[in-house]
Design a protein around this motif. Structure first.
Motif, mmCIF file in Angstrom:
data_model
loop_
_atom_site.group_PDB
_atom_site.id
_atom_site.type_symbol
_atom_site.label_atom_id
_atom_site.label_comp_id
_atom_site.label_asym_id
_atom_site.label_seq_id
_atom_site.Cartn_x
_atom_site.Cartn_y
_atom_site.Cartn_z
ATOM 1 N N ASP A 94 41.540 44.105 36.516
ATOM 2 C CA ASP A 94 41.967 43.154 37.533
ATOM 3 C C ASP A 94 43.275 43.641 38.169
ATOM 4 N N PRO A 95 43.156 44.462 39.219
ATOM 5 C CA PRO A 95 44.379 45.023 39.818
ATOM 6 C C PRO A 95 45.268 43.950 40.449
ATOM 7 N N SER A 96 44.683 42.808 40.856
ATOM 8 C CA SER A 96 45.514 41.788 41.494
ATOM 9 C C SER A 96 46.391 41.070 40.484
ATOM 10 N N ASN A 97 46.039 41.150 39.206
ATOM 11 C CA ASN A 97 46.900 40.568 38.169
ATOM 12 C C ASN A 97 47.504 41.629 37.250
ATOM 13 N N ASN A 125 55.450 36.013 56.530
ATOM 14 C CA ASN A 125 55.087 34.820 57.302
ATOM 15 C C ASN A 125 54.357 33.775 56.474
ATOM 16 N N SER A 126 53.802 34.193 55.343
ATOM 17 C CA SER A 126 53.096 33.216 54.522
ATOM 18 C C SER A 126 53.257 33.552 53.048
ATOM 19 N N THR A 127 53.201 32.507 52.245
ATOM 20 C CA THR A 127 53.291 32.663 50.800
ATOM 21 C C THR A 127 52.178 33.553 50.274
ATOM 22 N N ARG A 128 50.976 33.314 50.769
ATOM 23 C CA ARG A 128 49.830 34.078 50.278
ATOM 24 C C ARG A 128 50.032 35.581 50.467
ATOM 25 N N THR A 129 50.496 35.976 51.665
ATOM 26 C CA THR A 129 50.738 37.405 51.910
ATOM 27 C C THR A 129 51.825 37.925 50.980
ATOM 28 N N ALA A 130 52.871 37.128 50.801
ATOM 29 C CA ALA A 130 53.980 37.559 49.942
ATOM 30 C C ALA A 130 53.493 37.809 48.518
ATOM 31 N N ILE A 131 52.770 36.844 47.979
ATOM 32 C CA ILE A 131 52.328 36.940 46.586
ATOM 33 C C ILE A 131 51.370 38.107 46.377
ATOM 34 N N SER A 132 50.408 38.247 47.291
ATOM 35 C CA SER A 132 49.414 39.298 47.046
ATOM 36 C C SER A 132 50.021 40.680 47.272
ATOM 37 N N ALA A 133 51.162 40.732 47.941
ATOM 38 C CA ALA A 133 51.822 42.037 48.139
ATOM 39 C C ALA A 133 52.434 42.577 46.848
ATOM 40 N N ILE A 134 52.739 41.681 45.905
ATOM 41 C CA ILE A 134 53.507 42.128 44.723
ATOM 42 C C ILE A 134 52.739 43.134 43.850
ATOM 43 N N PRO A 135 51.550 42.760 43.323
ATOM 44 C CA PRO A 135 50.856 43.747 42.492
ATOM 45 C C PRO A 135 50.498 45.011 43.272
ATOM 46 N N GLU A 136 50.151 44.833 44.552
ATOM 47 C CA GLU A 136 49.792 45.986 45.379
ATOM 48 C C GLU A 136 50.974 46.937 45.528
ATOM 49 N N ALA A 137 52.156 46.387 45.758
ATOM 50 C CA ALA A 137 53.346 47.228 45.923
ATOM 51 C C ALA A 137 53.670 47.978 44.637
ATOM 52 N N ILE A 138 53.553 47.286 43.503
ATOM 53 C CA ILE A 138 53.856 47.923 42.221
ATOM 54 C C ILE A 138 52.857 49.041 41.928
ATOM 55 N N SER A 177 53.741 29.052 34.124
ATOM 56 C CA SER A 177 53.503 30.495 34.064
ATOM 57 C C SER A 177 52.033 30.767 34.386
ATOM 58 N N LEU A 178 51.802 31.720 35.276
ATOM 59 C CA LEU A 178 50.461 31.949 35.827
ATOM 60 C C LEU A 178 50.132 33.433 35.916
ATOM 61 N N PRO A 179 48.843 33.765 36.007
ATOM 62 C CA PRO A 179 48.493 35.114 36.452
ATOM 63 C C PRO A 179 49.120 35.327 37.840
ATOM 64 N N ILE A 180 49.657 36.504 38.127
ATOM 65 C CA ILE A 180 50.376 36.705 39.391
ATOM 66 C C ILE A 180 49.547 36.246 40.591
ATOM 67 N N ALA A 181 48.276 36.644 40.610
ATOM 68 C CA ALA A 181 47.446 36.346 41.774
ATOM 69 C C ALA A 181 47.192 34.856 41.936
ATOM 70 N N ALA A 182 47.455 34.072 40.889
ATOM 71 C CA ALA A 182 47.242 32.619 40.969
ATOM 72 C C ALA A 182 48.423 31.903 41.608
ATOM 73 N N LEU A 183 49.520 32.612 41.845
ATOM 74 C CA LEU A 183 50.691 31.945 42.428
ATOM 75 C C LEU A 183 50.368 31.356 43.798
ATOM 76 N N ALA A 184 49.627 32.102 44.605
ATOM 77 C CA ALA A 184 49.343 31.615 45.966
ATOM 78 C C ALA A 184 48.478 30.347 45.952
ATOM 79 N N PRO A 185 47.316 30.348 45.269
ATOM 80 C CA PRO A 185 46.567 29.079 45.204
ATOM 81 C C PRO A 185 47.365 27.964 44.537
#
Lengths: 472, 472
Positions: free
Chosen positions: A109-112, B236-249, B353-361
């Motif tokens: 799960d790359p997104s997590n 511009n949006s929370t969703r974009t911000a959150i999903s950028a984190i794992p991708e950037a790392i 505390s959440l899976p990173i990708a769950a922060l946006a939802p």
């Protein structure tokens, strides 16, 4: 399985299909034998199971444990059997519960930044799958080609990169596990932080299969290092080598991925296998440093910083000049156990764990113990972790009878020395049944008492991996 | 203390000197009040102790617990009282056992890269002492100026650097601890690896003072980073911000030291305090990235790699141009809780505390819950850890009575949403008595059952920090 098999085996045969159950009574005697030993060569630590089952789901594991609970039969969980403490050996017979066939990578799960696996996944196989994602699971031991992740978690296995990355348990975010009475529970999840109630998960990690059977694991993944570089640091004495390690880390500010240690005997024996030559003399020592990071420039600059400090402390540095050198340096280190095998057929591979600064006095104490008992004790290991593989070996000139009578005493002396120097008897291999008689030497008696009462609370009938960890 | 004080208080007065004991009956009423609360503002969570003792040795802690055991009096251990879950509040009265005066740094040991401290050492004080050695203790929470290390260990506190460095427990190598019956035990030591028996130490870390009182701590130290650099990434949006984190790392291969998140409300409120301006609009979000390492060049290059990926994902980057910028960026983040205080006097600071990708939802769900109950729920936190401080706030227009009746339901909805998304109710603040009624919502019932039986095994009389963690 025949109609006059014990009742519990007949019950097991209704849980798993025929090919997932082997018994003494079946014509699979050799297979059963395999499940009666781990990687300890000494046959005295082996004990055949009565039956081996290969469940393929959490539910089947629950069924097996319910049957064991009902009939009061011992259950020994087992991964790949690569342990070095007899942890997966069914010392009281009964059922070996092999997790080998629960070997699916359930999700990457790359997104997590997580992976979810069944316990029987071979560590290297996960690594291979992770490569295309630019991710890696950092908590693996050095036997990654053969060991399974479930076994690593059960033993809280370490390895050669713990100084930077920590041990297996550092990367476990969640577990599904089955209790001795067959109840299943889910602990943690795909989340980095969790302080909701007691950390049962950490309790199961490293409990050597005596509290629960692990059936699913959520692992944290890290960005895969884009570059790494190694060097050898050659010293005239062990003491100088050891004391250079914390100083090099502190002054350079660099936390290396690995700092491996080889004493003169280990280094020279390994070189005689690999065809290398390292000018270290009789009392010298070798450190292998690896640095990893995001690019070659950074890694190179960090290794240079470490090298500068080490040279100031008397080391001669052999730098990596090509990828082949990297392989060559690691090959020397990895060949050490094989080289030592040529020194004698009877050995006892130990893994005492010490404060880093205690490694040097420990080496001196080992030299004394070797002389006292007339044995060899070459040593190598994960130096920056303080984790020393000292290896008592029977010399040709000593009879096997003498060896068998002196080894327990020599081990007791080694463990006492470790304790006196602030260390303990196992850093990564575990206690199993090989070391349980020595546990009282190093554990606080109050702590041992609490451990026993926890075992009784979770496994009141004592059916899960009995005969391990606790002294008789 | 007077002659008609309860017998157990008279017994305590024979253990510690007069200035190390305060009671209701003494003229120290205000002082006693202080020990009846933590950092939760809501007075409903407060409860005065009958007596506060300040032992100054493990032996005195043992004596206090023996007295409590004999008289069946509750004991609540306490560090600096900076908790946010009521963990240090003596909900059943009795004894508060303050570790504040056991505040000596016993040893800084550069040769083993360890520090040994008493539990009452303030986190920042240790850091100050470590600087000249080029070492640091990486497992500290954001309240480092006031929190004590013993409290951090008891709560397994996290903070803003867990993504790279892990939480407090990661750095604990050894503990001395006193059990509810007064027995003392030593666990672990100055060694990185230890698989000798069950890991009792990890069991005590994060157990919120319900299993043992910690009296000494061996900490692992890391080389102090020589450089660090920060940047803000505006989305511009929370969703974009959150999903950028794992991708950037993942794409950059860089594991940042911190990735802090602020929603639009938090960022703009904080900026109104600091005088900054961040062009993010109503639905935007801000991420603060910090990278640290061995030199400025490396750190700069790593931050640039992260920035490149983030820009590709739609971020506008504000780079650090001077040390002042670093301070300015962190100041915005650190001012968030203060800025939120101005939005309303009644608040409930959460730390799901959440899976990173769950922060946006989760943020979307929080917006719905806010509308449903007519409250504000601004959110910020440690994004790369998946640790979200969502902050229900009573709006001016709502009566306190309504607030008090709807808050438990709103929290239940928030926690349920976290659970549904694979998360849990606390990542670093703990359960204490503030969250114990919600524990059943998120914990596996089998796990909760085992936790209870462990508590009963170690503390059969239930005298150590009763009324915490477990639902009534």
């Amino acid at each position: 399985m025949t109609s006059n098999s014990p009742e519990y085996i007949q019950a097991l045969s209704r849980v798993v299909t025929r090919e997932n159950l082997i018994t003494h009574m079946s014509n699979m005697n050799t297979a059963v034998k395999k499940y009666g030993r781990d990687q300890i060569a000494d046959e005295r630590y082996a004990h055949d199971p009565d039956v081996v089952v290969f469940p393929n789901s959490t539910e089947q594991v629950q069924d097996v444990l319910r049957i064991a609970d009902r009939y009061g039969v011992p259950v020994t969980p087992r991964g790949a059997g690569t342990g070095l403490s007899g942890g997966a050996v069914p010392v009281s017979g009964g059922i070996v519960l092999s997790l080998e066939r629960m070997n699916r990578i359930l999700q990457i799960d790359p997104s997590n930044l997580t992976a979810t696996v069944e316990p029987g996944v071979v560590t290297r196989d996960l690594d291979t799958e992770l490569k295309p994602y630019g991710l890696f699971f950092a908590g693996y031991p050095m036997s990654e080609e053969i060991c399974t992740i479930g076994g690593n978690v059960a033993e809280n296995a370490g390895g050669g990169r713990a100084v930077k990355y920590g041990v297996t348990g550092t990367y476990v975010l969640g577990l599904d596990a089955v209790l001795p009475d067959g109840r299943a529970m889910s602990l943690g999840g795909k989340r980095l932080k969790d302080v909701t109630g007691y950390d049962l998960m950490k309790r199961i990690i490293g409990s050597e299969g005596t509290l629960a059977v692990i059936t699913k694991i959520h692992l944290r993944l890290l960005p895969r290092p884009h570059a790494s570089e190694t060097m050898l640091a050659l010293f005239n004495s062990t003491r100088t080598a050891i004391s250079a390690i914390p100083e090099a880390i502190r002054s350079s500010g660099v936390n290396p991925a690995s700092v491996e240690f080889m004493d003169s005997t280990c280094a020279r024996s390994a070189c005689s296998l690999t065809g290398d030559e390292l000018p270290i003399g009789e009392s010298g020592a070798v450190l292998l440093f690896e640095v990893d990071g995001t690019d070659r420039t950074t890694v190179h600059s960090e290794l240079r910083k470490l090298a500068a400090v080490l040279e100031g402390l008397g080391a001669r540095i052999e730098r990596e000049r090509s990828a082949e050198d990297n392989e060559r340096f690691w090959n020397i280190r990895k060949k050490v156990p094989w080289a030592l095998k040529r020194m004698g057929s009877d050995q006892s591979l130990e893994d005492i764990s010490l404060p880093i600064a205690a490694l040097a006095p420990m080496m001196e104490r080992l030299a004394e113990i070797a002389v006292q008992y007339g044995i060899h004790i070459p040593s190598f290991g994960h130096a920056a972790d303080g984790n020393l593989h000292c290896n008592p070996i029977r010399p040709e000139s000593m009879t096997q009878e003498t060896w068998r009578s002196i080894l327990p005493e020599a081990l007791a002396d080694i463990y006492n020395a470790a304790k006196t120097l602030g260390g303990t008897i196992s850093g990564e291999h575990g206690i199993g049944h090989k070391r349980k008689r020595y546990v009282r030497q190093v554990l606080d008696p109050v702590a041992l008492d609490i451990m026993r009462s926890i075992k009784r609370t979770i496994d009141p009938k004592g059916i899960l991996n009995p005969g391990k960890i606790f002294p008789d």
